[in-house]
Design an enzyme around this catalytic site. Sequence first.
Site, short mmCIF file in Angstrom:
data_model
loop_
_atom_site.label_atom_id
_atom_site.label_comp_id
_atom_site.label_asym_id
_atom_site.label_seq_id
_atom_site.Cartn_x
_atom_site.Cartn_y
_atom_site.Cartn_z
N TYR A 50 39.42 19.65 -5.77
CA TYR A 50 40.22 20.95 -5.29
C TYR A 50 39.42 21.52 -4.47
CZ TYR A 50 43.26 20.27 -9.58
OH TYR A 50 44.11 19.82 -10.43
N GLU A 51 40.25 22.30 -3.53
CA GLU A 51 39.25 22.92 -2.42
C GLU A 51 38.34 23.86 -2.53
OE1 GLU A 51 41.48 26.05 0.26
OE2 GLU A 51 42.93 24.77 -0.64
N SER A 52 38.26 24.38 -3.90
CA SER A 52 37.37 25.23 -4.20
C SER A 52 35.90 24.82 -4.56
CB SER A 52 37.75 26.15 -5.58
OG SER A 52 38.18 25.51 -6.46
#
Length: 260
Positions: A50-52
């Site tokens: 996930y991009e976080s």
Amino acid sequence: MSAFNTNEMMTVAAARRLGNGSVCFVGIGLPSKAANLARLTHAPEVVLIYESGPIGAKPSVLPLSIGDGELAETADTVVPTGEIFRYWLQGGRIDVGFLGAAQVDKYGNINTTVIGDYHAPKVRLPGAGGAPEIAGSAKKVLIILKQGHRTFVDKLAFITSVGHGEGGDHRKRLGLPGDGPVAIITDLCIMEPEAGTNEFIVTSLHPGVTREQVIENTGWQIRFADSVGTTEAPTAAELAALRDLEGRTAAAHGQAGGEE
């Protein structure tokens, strides 16, 4: 457990597109639901990013956002967002980018920015997030969304994330790596890009869905492959895993996750 609804068919069909051991950059919502269903069924070794920053996330309930603590707590590791994009995505280490959309066109271009004129929009959408980079750099892209005239449009008001551009070899001429979108999975059917034109055509109809229903719910003159298959119905195991996941999510968050 043989009975299923169209949303369940869509999620199961999308989940099946993820291979075991593949590295998948996951969008929140419907993509996250499908990707986690794959992890809980046929692809236990899939690596969800996930991009976080979470790598190898294994959430027990579906995340509300990329900042949901469930992702970091269940991940193999968490790295800075810059590393996710520069090293993993732009470095060619993402096998599949899994995206949702507010609107999509016949070439798999995505709009998540505005409906109507950009400077005076009828609706202002959530925006790009990391989707443009995922669409541009992942080796392959899967798109999942419900099908209708408002979502499958002949011309996008704004191209947030490039799919196959204007069709043909346009993506290659833009200098974008990877194959771009390889499938659009909806609650009615599965579409794949036609060889040469890269226009999305229907290759599989979900059980009970007619060609007329697809035509009525598409904003362009949708075409069908020479041989259109019927999507395999969800198995009892797939439905059980999906419903358990939705049940846990609803108990934790008050919603099933991925609903739009």
